[in-house]
Motif scaffolding. Structure first.
Motif, PDB file in Angstrom:
ATOM      1  N   ALA A 375       0.803  -1.230   0.000  1.00  0.00           N
ATOM      2  CA  ALA A 375       0.000   0.000   0.000  1.00  0.00           C
ATOM      3  C   ALA A 375       0.829   1.270   0.000  1.00  0.00           C
ATOM      4  O   ALA A 375       0.318   2.344  -0.351  1.00  0.00           O
ATOM      5  CB  ALA A 375      -0.934   0.003   1.209  1.00  0.00           C
ATOM      6  N   VAL A 376       2.101   1.186   0.376  1.00  0.00           N
ATOM      7  CA  VAL A 376       2.925   2.390   0.518  1.00  0.00           C
ATOM      8  C   VAL A 376       2.939   3.224  -0.747  1.00  0.00           C
ATOM      9  O   VAL A 376       2.888   4.460  -0.700  1.00  0.00           O
ATOM     10  CB  VAL A 376       4.365   1.999   0.937  1.00  0.00           C
ATOM     11  N   TRP A 377       2.949   2.573  -1.910  1.00  0.00           N
ATOM     12  CA  TRP A 377       3.045   3.317  -3.165  1.00  0.00           C
ATOM     13  C   TRP A 377       1.772   4.098  -3.464  1.00  0.00           C
ATOM     14  O   TRP A 377       1.834   5.206  -3.990  1.00  0.00           O
ATOM     15  CB  TRP A 377       3.363   2.354  -4.310  1.00  0.00           C
ATOM     16  N   SER A 378       0.624   3.534  -3.132  1.00  0.00           N
ATOM     17  CA  SER A 378      -0.624   4.235  -3.424  1.00  0.00           C
ATOM     18  C   SER A 378      -0.758   5.493  -2.579  1.00  0.00           C
ATOM     19  O   SER A 378      -1.212   6.534  -3.063  1.00  0.00           O
ATOM     20  CB  SER A 378      -1.824   3.308  -3.201  1.00  0.00           C
ATOM     21  N   TYR A 379      -0.360   5.437  -1.300  1.00  0.00           N
ATOM     22  CA  TYR A 379      -0.439   6.620  -0.445  1.00  0.00           C
ATOM     23  C   TYR A 379       0.509   7.713  -0.940  1.00  0.00           C
ATOM     24  O   TYR A 379       0.138   8.891  -1.023  1.00  0.00           O
ATOM     25  CB  TYR A 379      -0.102   6.264   1.005  1.00  0.00           C
ATOM     26  N   LEU A 380       1.751   7.321  -1.241  1.00  0.00           N
ATOM     27  CA  LEU A 380       2.742   8.283  -1.700  1.00  0.00           C
ATOM     28  C   LEU A 380       2.305   8.963  -2.994  1.00  0.00           C
ATOM     29  O   LEU A 380       2.357  10.195  -3.127  1.00  0.00           O
ATOM     30  CB  LEU A 380       4.078   7.577  -1.906  1.00  0.00           C
ATOM     31  N   LEU A 381       1.848   8.181  -3.948  1.00  0.00           N
ATOM     32  CA  LEU A 381       1.439   8.742  -5.242  1.00  0.00           C
ATOM     33  C   LEU A 381       0.191   9.613  -5.102  1.00  0.00           C
ATOM     34  O   LEU A 381       0.055  10.621  -5.804  1.00  0.00           O
ATOM     35  CB  LEU A 381       1.204   7.610  -6.240  1.00  0.00           C
ATOM     36  N   ASP A 382      -0.717   9.238  -4.204  1.00  0.00           N
ATOM     37  CA  ASP A 382      -1.872  10.102  -3.950  1.00  0.00           C
ATOM     38  C   ASP A 382      -1.416  11.497  -3.528  1.00  0.00           C
ATOM     39  O   ASP A 382      -1.950  12.511  -3.998  1.00  0.00           O
ATOM     40  CB  ASP A 382      -2.751   9.504  -2.856  1.00  0.00           C
ATOM     41  N   TRP A 421      -9.345 -11.262   2.117  1.00  0.00           N
ATOM     42  CA  TRP A 421      -8.167 -10.440   2.377  1.00  0.00           C
ATOM     43  C   TRP A 421      -7.218 -10.424   1.181  1.00  0.00           C
ATOM     44  O   TRP A 421      -6.602  -9.393   0.877  1.00  0.00           O
ATOM     45  CB  TRP A 421      -7.433 -10.936   3.626  1.00  0.00           C
ATOM     46  N   LEU A 422      -7.111 -11.552   0.472  1.00  0.00           N
ATOM     47  CA  LEU A 422      -6.264 -11.585  -0.724  1.00  0.00           C
ATOM     48  C   LEU A 422      -6.825 -10.647  -1.794  1.00  0.00           C
ATOM     49  O   LEU A 422      -6.071  -9.908  -2.445  1.00  0.00           O
ATOM     50  CB  LEU A 422      -6.168 -13.011  -1.266  1.00  0.00           C
ATOM     51  N   ALA A 423      -8.131 -10.666  -1.986  1.00  0.00           N
ATOM     52  CA  ALA A 423      -8.746  -9.778  -2.971  1.00  0.00           C
ATOM     53  C   ALA A 423      -8.506  -8.318  -2.609  1.00  0.00           C
ATOM     54  O   ALA A 423      -8.252  -7.479  -3.481  1.00  0.00           O
ATOM     55  CB  ALA A 423     -10.249 -10.058  -3.069  1.00  0.00           C
ATOM     56  N   THR A 428      -5.369  -3.202  -3.657  1.00  0.00           N
ATOM     57  CA  THR A 428      -4.344  -2.216  -3.328  1.00  0.00           C
ATOM     58  C   THR A 428      -3.192  -2.262  -4.328  1.00  0.00           C
ATOM     59  O   THR A 428      -2.636  -1.221  -4.708  1.00  0.00           O
ATOM     60  CB  THR A 428      -3.828  -2.471  -1.905  1.00  0.00           C
ATOM     61  N   SER A 429      -2.831  -3.466  -4.783  1.00  0.00           N
ATOM     62  CA  SER A 429      -1.742  -3.608  -5.755  1.00  0.00           C
ATOM     63  C   SER A 429      -2.094  -2.953  -7.080  1.00  0.00           C
ATOM     64  O   SER A 429      -1.266  -2.260  -7.691  1.00  0.00           O
ATOM     65  CB  SER A 429      -1.434  -5.091  -5.976  1.00  0.00           C
TER      66      SER A 429
END
Length: 448
Positions: A375-382, A421-423, A428-429
């Motif tokens: 998830a780190v990438w989605s927060y940063l890019l947001d 949880w996998l879905a 997020t990916s």
């Protein structure tokens, strides 16, 4: 010319030690953001220690519902931050006043509409969630109380976004710490103290939200007295002057609804496995929220710095800001993952003493260890895209990600809650990958 450590003028370039500059801006945001999931942890712990898991399920469903009614309008914070940071970079003080007035006016109007129309929305929303009748009834009571804080919550979004756009993250810290501190104290007073249940948690939230509003308006008045320029009444009353605000916020509105839709869909599908699984997922979601708010501290710092860089048309500052935010975000994600791996079971035991909920939450804990690293990438890019007010791309990313989540879940449903949880992890990916592709495109063709 080299900046001294004390220089803060908006026309100054980002200091050579960009990491130190980013940290000075980010640490108050991180502390204030962590106070939000801390409140969620206290809410969960307070009702999690009641005699029946149904109260925890009710607070969970009610909180998800209010994520739609409140955070569905989270664009009031995000859009205000990006546009304010760019006006701040241009030293457009009249524009800063206009943005604040427009944001507060829009927030007040939406808040009043929610109070008037909120009751049928609550009934409709809860009818779409799979849970027992008892849980839905308690969730309805919870939501009906929370509804009264709508104007305060939405105006607070604007105030927080405006101060963050100005680079004044310590004000954001003060307001949120006050709000959540009052809320936690009232939680303890109403539930263990007065014997209330989920309704006590809701009442505590309403009182705390109006305390925050009063404090925020006082801080705004103080800031405006110090700021040069004047308010442009014509811009506030002219519909064309609202065009930029509406264009930015309409995309953020759809984006936020898709994000909240994914969370609600996850919660609803988890509820179909029974109240114990619903409660266990609620405990684990608190870990997701705590991690996300820690990561979002650097993302929000990037909003402010990227917005200033865009306003100044300074792409070297843009590059340094993104680099610093990336380094800190990766360190934070790795630390969060390690903490959950080592201390997750102990944290679960702090949140609930219901044996069935504890056991189930421990079984699904490994998904929490993996989540921060994805998830780190989605927060940063947001944060980068909000600062650049490139909101159309954010909207498109979440639409694609939500469709992927909904499409993948039927294929994984046979694996039960593990499949759910996998879905969610795959959702997020996809979010990170699509927004990352947009970032590379803009860096080659626009942000240079």
């Amino acid at each position: 010319m080299t900046d001294s450590p004390r220089q803060t003028d908006i026309s100054s370039p980002l200091p050579p030690r960009a990491d130190r500059h980013m940290w000075r801006l980010a640490w108050p945001i991180i502390l204030s953001n962590i106070s939000v999931p801390l409140l969620g942890l206290v809410d969960t712990a307070v009702v999690g220690h009641l005699e029946d898991a149904v109260y925890l399920g009710a607070v969970t469903l009610g909180a998800v519902l209010f994520s739609f009614l409140y955070w569905g309008f989270g664009f009031l914070r995000m859009g205000t931050t990006g546009m304010t940071a760019q006006a701040h970079g241009r030293e457009d003080h009249d524009g800063l006043r206009t943005l604040l007035g427009q944001g507060i006016g829009l927030a007040l109007a939406i808040g009043l509409v929610l109070i008037i129309a909120g009751s049928p929305l609550i009934t409709l929303g809860l009818s779409l969630m799979e849970a027992s009748e008892t849980t839905r009834a308690l969730a309805h009571d919870y939501a009906s109380i929370r509804l009264w804080s709508a104007p305060a919550v939405l105006i607070n979004y604007v105030i927080l976004g405006w101060f963050l756009g100005l680079g004044n993250s310590r004000v954001t810290l003060g307001i949120l710490v006050l709000t959540n501190g009052v809320n936690i104290l009232l939680d303890l007073a109403f539930v263990p103290g007065l014997g209330m249940t989920s309704d006590g948690v809701a009442l505590a939230s309403v009182i705390a939200d109006y305390c925050a509003l009063a404090t925020g308006l006082w801080l705004v008045a103080r800031q405006l007295r110090r700021m040069p320029g004047r308010s442009d009444r014509a811009a506030l009353l002219s519909l064309p002057a609202w065009g930029a605000l509406i264009r930015v916020n309409q995309h953020l509105f759809v984006r936020t609804l898709c994000l909240l839709g994914a969370t609600a869909y996850f919660t609803s599908q988890g509820a179909s496995f029974g109240d114990d699984v619903l409660a266990a997922n609620a405990v684990l979601l608190q870990f997701v929220m705590m991690t996300s708010y820690a990561l979002d501290g650097f993302a929000q710092a990037a909003e402010s710095e990227v917005g200033r860089a865009v306003g100044q048309n300074d792409w070297q500052r843009f590059t340094r800001s993104v680099g610093a935010a990336t380094r800190f975000s990766l360190i934070t994600a790795t630390a969060a993952s390690g903490l959950l791996w080592l201390c997750g079971p102990a944290l679960i035991h702090l949140l609930t003493d219901i044996p069935e909920v504890r056991a189930l939450a421990t079984v699904y804990l490994p998904w929490m260890v993996a989540m921060p690293l994805v998830a780190v990438w989605s927060y940063l890019l947001d944060g980068i895209f909000i600062g650049a007010t490139a909101t159309r791309e954010m909207r498109n990313t979440l639409v694609v990600s939500l469709l992927a989540f909904i499409g993948l879940w039927p294929l994984l449903e046979g694996f039960g809650n593990h499949g759910l949880w996998l879905a969610f992890l795959l959702f997020t990916s996809v979010r990170s990958a699509v927004l990352g592709g947009y970032y590379l495109h803009h860096r080659r063709h626009h942000w240079r």
